[in-house]
Design a protein around this motif. Structure first.
Motif, PDB file in Angstrom:
ATOM      1  N   GLU A   1       0.847  -1.196   0.000  1.00  0.00           N
ATOM      2  CA  GLU A   1       0.000   0.000   0.000  1.00  0.00           C
ATOM      3  C   GLU A   1       0.885   1.250   0.000  1.00  0.00           C
ATOM      4  OE1 GLU A   1      -3.254   1.169  -0.146  1.00  0.00           O
ATOM      5  OE2 GLU A   1      -2.326   3.113   0.285  1.00  0.00           O
TER       6      GLU A   1
ATOM      7  N   ARG B   1     -15.283   5.354   5.217  1.00  0.00           N
ATOM      8  CA  ARG B   1     -14.196   4.651   4.533  1.00  0.00           C
ATOM      9  C   ARG B   1     -13.068   4.275   5.507  1.00  0.00           C
ATOM     10  NH1 ARG B   1     -12.314   4.505  -0.907  1.00  0.00           N
ATOM     11  NH2 ARG B   1     -10.088   4.239  -0.876  1.00  0.00           N
TER      12      ARG B   1
ATOM     13  N   LEU C   1       3.630   1.450  -5.849  1.00  0.00           N
ATOM     14  CA  LEU C   1       4.086   0.787  -7.078  1.00  0.00           C
ATOM     15  C   LEU C   1       4.351   1.835  -8.145  1.00  0.00           C
ATOM     16  CD1 LEU C   1       4.462  -2.108  -8.318  1.00  0.00           C
ATOM     17  CD2 LEU C   1       2.240  -1.742  -9.394  1.00  0.00           C
TER      18      LEU C   1
ATOM     19  N   ASP D   1     -11.873  -0.519  -8.543  1.00  0.00           N
ATOM     20  CA  ASP D   1     -11.773   0.635  -9.443  1.00  0.00           C
ATOM     21  C   ASP D   1     -10.663   0.459 -10.478  1.00  0.00           C
ATOM     22  OD1 ASP D   1     -13.855   1.902  -8.218  1.00  0.00           O
ATOM     23  OD2 ASP D   1     -12.724   3.676  -7.584  1.00  0.00           O
TER      24      ASP D   1
HETATM   25  C1  FAD Z   1     -16.170  11.505  -4.934  1.00  0.00           C
HETATM   26  C2  FAD Z   1     -16.428  10.031  -4.828  1.00  0.00           C
HETATM   27  C3  FAD Z   1     -17.512   9.575  -4.093  1.00  0.00           C
HETATM   28  C4  FAD Z   1     -17.785   8.208  -4.015  1.00  0.00           C
HETATM   29  N1  FAD Z   1     -18.875   7.793  -3.332  1.00  0.00           N
HETATM   30  C5  FAD Z   1     -19.172   6.473  -3.311  1.00  0.00           C
HETATM   31  C6  FAD Z   1     -20.321   5.988  -2.636  1.00  0.00           C
HETATM   32  O1  FAD Z   1     -21.076   6.753  -2.046  1.00  0.00           O
HETATM   33  N2  FAD Z   1     -20.569   4.657  -2.658  1.00  0.00           N
HETATM   34  C7  FAD Z   1     -19.737   3.778  -3.308  1.00  0.00           C
HETATM   35  O2  FAD Z   1     -20.004   2.572  -3.324  1.00  0.00           O
HETATM   36  N3  FAD Z   1     -18.640   4.194  -3.927  1.00  0.00           N
HETATM   37  C8  FAD Z   1     -18.341   5.516  -3.950  1.00  0.00           C
HETATM   38  N4  FAD Z   1     -17.242   5.940  -4.594  1.00  0.00           N
HETATM   39  C9  FAD Z   1     -16.399   4.951  -5.249  1.00  0.00           C
HETATM   40  C10 FAD Z   1     -15.580   4.156  -4.243  1.00  0.00           C
HETATM   41  O3  FAD Z   1     -14.849   5.033  -3.403  1.00  0.00           O
HETATM   42  C11 FAD Z   1     -14.641   3.235  -5.008  1.00  0.00           C
HETATM   43  O4  FAD Z   1     -15.357   2.541  -5.989  1.00  0.00           O
HETATM   44  C12 FAD Z   1     -13.991   2.227  -4.071  1.00  0.00           C
HETATM   45  O5  FAD Z   1     -13.248   2.896  -3.087  1.00  0.00           O
HETATM   46  C13 FAD Z   1     -13.094   1.296  -4.867  1.00  0.00           C
HETATM   47  O6  FAD Z   1     -12.277   0.562  -4.002  1.00  0.00           O
HETATM   48  P1  FAD Z   1     -10.859   0.044  -4.494  1.00  0.00           P
HETATM   49  O7  FAD Z   1     -10.255  -0.655  -3.334  1.00  0.00           O
HETATM   50  O8  FAD Z   1     -11.000  -0.658  -5.783  1.00  0.00           O
HETATM   51  O9  FAD Z   1     -10.022   1.365  -4.847  1.00  0.00           O
HETATM   52  P2  FAD Z   1      -9.570   2.544  -3.894  1.00  0.00           P
HETATM   53  O10 FAD Z   1     -10.579   2.816  -2.863  1.00  0.00           O
HETATM   54  O11 FAD Z   1      -9.175   3.663  -4.785  1.00  0.00           O
HETATM   55  O12 FAD Z   1      -8.282   1.980  -3.163  1.00  0.00           O
HETATM   56  C14 FAD Z   1      -7.069   1.837  -3.859  1.00  0.00           C
HETATM   57  C15 FAD Z   1      -5.949   1.670  -2.841  1.00  0.00           C
HETATM   58  O13 FAD Z   1      -4.738   1.481  -3.561  1.00  0.00           O
HETATM   59  C16 FAD Z   1      -3.748   2.372  -3.079  1.00  0.00           C
HETATM   60  N5  FAD Z   1      -2.876   2.685  -4.214  1.00  0.00           N
HETATM   61  C17 FAD Z   1      -3.166   3.449  -5.288  1.00  0.00           C
HETATM   62  N6  FAD Z   1      -2.130   3.497  -6.132  1.00  0.00           N
HETATM   63  C18 FAD Z   1      -1.162   2.730  -5.572  1.00  0.00           C
HETATM   64  C19 FAD Z   1       0.156   2.383  -5.976  1.00  0.00           C
HETATM   65  N7  FAD Z   1       0.687   2.851  -7.122  1.00  0.00           N
HETATM   66  N8  FAD Z   1       0.882   1.568  -5.180  1.00  0.00           N
HETATM   67  C20 FAD Z   1       0.362   1.089  -4.004  1.00  0.00           C
HETATM   68  N9  FAD Z   1      -0.877   1.405  -3.567  1.00  0.00           N
HETATM   69  C21 FAD Z   1      -1.630   2.205  -4.354  1.00  0.00           C
HETATM   70  C22 FAD Z   1      -4.527   3.577  -2.561  1.00  0.00           C
HETATM   71  O14 FAD Z   1      -3.803   4.330  -1.617  1.00  0.00           O
HETATM   72  C23 FAD Z   1      -5.760   2.908  -1.961  1.00  0.00           C
HETATM   73  O15 FAD Z   1      -5.550   2.517  -0.635  1.00  0.00           O
HETATM   74  C24 FAD Z   1     -16.937   7.287  -4.672  1.00  0.00           C
HETATM   75  C25 FAD Z   1     -15.823   7.732  -5.386  1.00  0.00           C
HETATM   76  C26 FAD Z   1     -15.579   9.094  -5.478  1.00  0.00           C
HETATM   77  C27 FAD Z   1     -14.406   9.567  -6.300  1.00  0.00           C
END
Ligand code: FAD
Length: 385
Positions: free
Chosen positions: A43, A112, A134, A308
């Motif tokens: 992370e 979150r 990364l 995402d």
């Molecule tokens: C403004 C906004 C509002 C939202 N509201 C909602 C909502 O109400 N309900 C809902 O369901 N979803 C909502 N979402 C979407 C939701 O936040 C995401 O779909 C969800 O967090 C996806 O989870 P994830 O773990 O795939 O990605 P992320 O939550 O983006 O987590 C990615 C992780 O990877 C880490 N990371 C990134 N790049 C690197 C790297 N190069 N090397 C190592 N680590 C890295 C980051 O620090 C993070 O911890 C919202 C999004 C936004 C932008």
């Protein structure tokens, strides 16, 4: 490196490297932990408490909640889930409330940061490596992915790399050339903390849950957070470089308020304008998306993406749920096929994911267009249909 140390290294390399400790990566880690499959999470945040922005998320029964059940975390989740915060009201820009709904909806809210804590508490500390951002991932001579981190660490030897690294995934380019496109829409978010002069009025107007007002191609959403404060999201249609080209500097509180009031919310009710006048901590959140056409790639040995990173979409309330459902499907496919048949497991996971997320991306596009409408009617029709 001696033969002996190479051997020792191979024997201790976990089967799976998860890039990203967000909801997707940490849910996957929990599920693998329970299934006895070895993994490590890298992370970029320096520590669990690094203050990455992000508000409240609602978890749905068949996706987010189901993943927590399978991870054995549902009872813990219930202790901090906010079932009373599912209610939300819809108004127009004059402030007239049109509809209130969501009471008793099985989609409790969790912050979150709280979700991250819950997921982290259930896995061994040493399996999450902080401060590892990364930088690149490429295929090495043996056709296995090599991970390079910005701190100079280089790692390889994993049976599978899972890119759960969010919108700007570095892992994604190994499986697809697709990149997120700007939606022409952005959020500006701000806060109303307990000591804000507007707090009492907001608490009595919004109460538990959230209120949404839609008008003249914009919206304002105010949502209660886990600590009782409120978070505003101002939905604007602005060019991609709007927050970078000097038109607005969100660090300048008074200038930001002036611009929002004069150029965006001049004809809105005073109740809404007060949210601009009094709230603080403005931040921009330009919204990017992958499209349904992007959801098609051939399985690449040793690599996949989830959450995402795989299917970034307009935030329509499904993002975190899809991300956790990905983790659930991927973990069960790996357990079923075994780590020696990782490619079969990944193929099965991706085959399941594509139709699931294509439907969700379509729904989020529809949600995006009605939220930025002239009035709330189209939004009401969509959610009541
Ligand atoms: C403004 C906004 C509002 C939202 N509201 C909602 C909502 O109400 N309900 C809902 O369901 N979803 C909502 N979402 C979407 C939701 O936040 C995401 O779909 C969800 O967090 C996806 O989870 P994830 O773990 O795939 O990605 P992320 O939550 O983006 O987590 C990615 C992780 O990877 C880490 N990371 C990134 N790049 C690197 C790297 N190069 N090397 C190592 N680590 C890295 C980051 O620090 C993070 O911890 C919202 C999004 C936004 C932008």
């Amino acid at each position: 490196m001696t033969f002996r140390s190479i051997l020792r290294n191979r024997m201790t390399v976990p089967a799976i490297a998860i890039i990203g400790g967000g909801p997707c990566g940490l849910t996957l880690a929990n599920l693998l932990e329970r299934k006895g499959i070895t993994y490590v999470v890298y992370e970029r945040d320096e520590s669990p408490s690094s203050n990455r922005e992000g508000g409240s998320l609602d978890l749905h029964p068949n996706t987010g909640q189901l993943a927590l059940r399978e991870a054995g975390l549902f009872d813990e989740f219930k202790k901090c889930a906010r079932y009373e915060d599912t209610v939300f009201s819809i108004a127009d820009k004059s402030g007239s409330k049109i509809l209130e709904l969501g009471q008793g909806r099985d989609a409790p809210e969790i912050d979150r940061s709280e979700l991250r804590r819950l997921l982290l508490d259930a896995i061994p500390k040493e399996k999450v490596v902080w401060g590892h951002k990364l930088s690149t991932v490429e295929l090495g001579k043996d056709n296995r992915p090599v991970l390079r981190f910005t701190n100079g660490t280089v790692l390889s030897g994993f049976k599978l790399i899972v890119g759960a690294d969010g919108a700007w995934s570095k892992v994604r380019r190994l499986v697809t050339q697709s990149t997120p496109r700007y939606t022409k829409k952005s959020y500006v978010v701000s806060a109303i903390e307990h000591d804000n002069p507007l707090y009492k009025r907001t608490a009595s107007r919004v109460g538990a849950g959230s209120s949404l007002a839609i008008g003249s191609g914009k919206f304002i959403m105010t949502q209660r957070q886990g600590n009782g404060s409120y978070r505003n999201s101002f939905g604007l249609q602005v060019p991609e470089d709007f927050f970078r080209n000097g038109i607005i500097d969100l660090r300048d509180l008074e200038a930001t308020r002036r611009l929002l009031l004069s150029d965006f919310f001049a004809d809105w009710s005073d109740e809404h304008k007060d949210l601009v006048r009094y709230s603080t901590g403005f931040q921009a959140w330009p919204l990017y998306t992958l499209t349904t056409e992007d959801m098609d790639w051939k399985t690449v040995p040793g690599v996949t993406v989830a959450g995402d990173a795989a299917h970034l979409a307009y935030p329509g309330g499904e993002g975190v749920n899809l991300a956790m459902a990905d983790a659930l499907k991927l973990a069960s496919s790996i357990a079923e096929h075994g780590v020696e048949n990782m490619n079969e497991a990944v193929r099965e996971y991706e085959t399941d994911m594509f139709p699931r997320v294509i439907a969700a991306i379509g729904e989020s596009e529809a949600m995006s267009s009605v939220m930025y409408s002239e009035d709330p009617q189209a939004f009401i029709q969509l959610i009541c249909s």
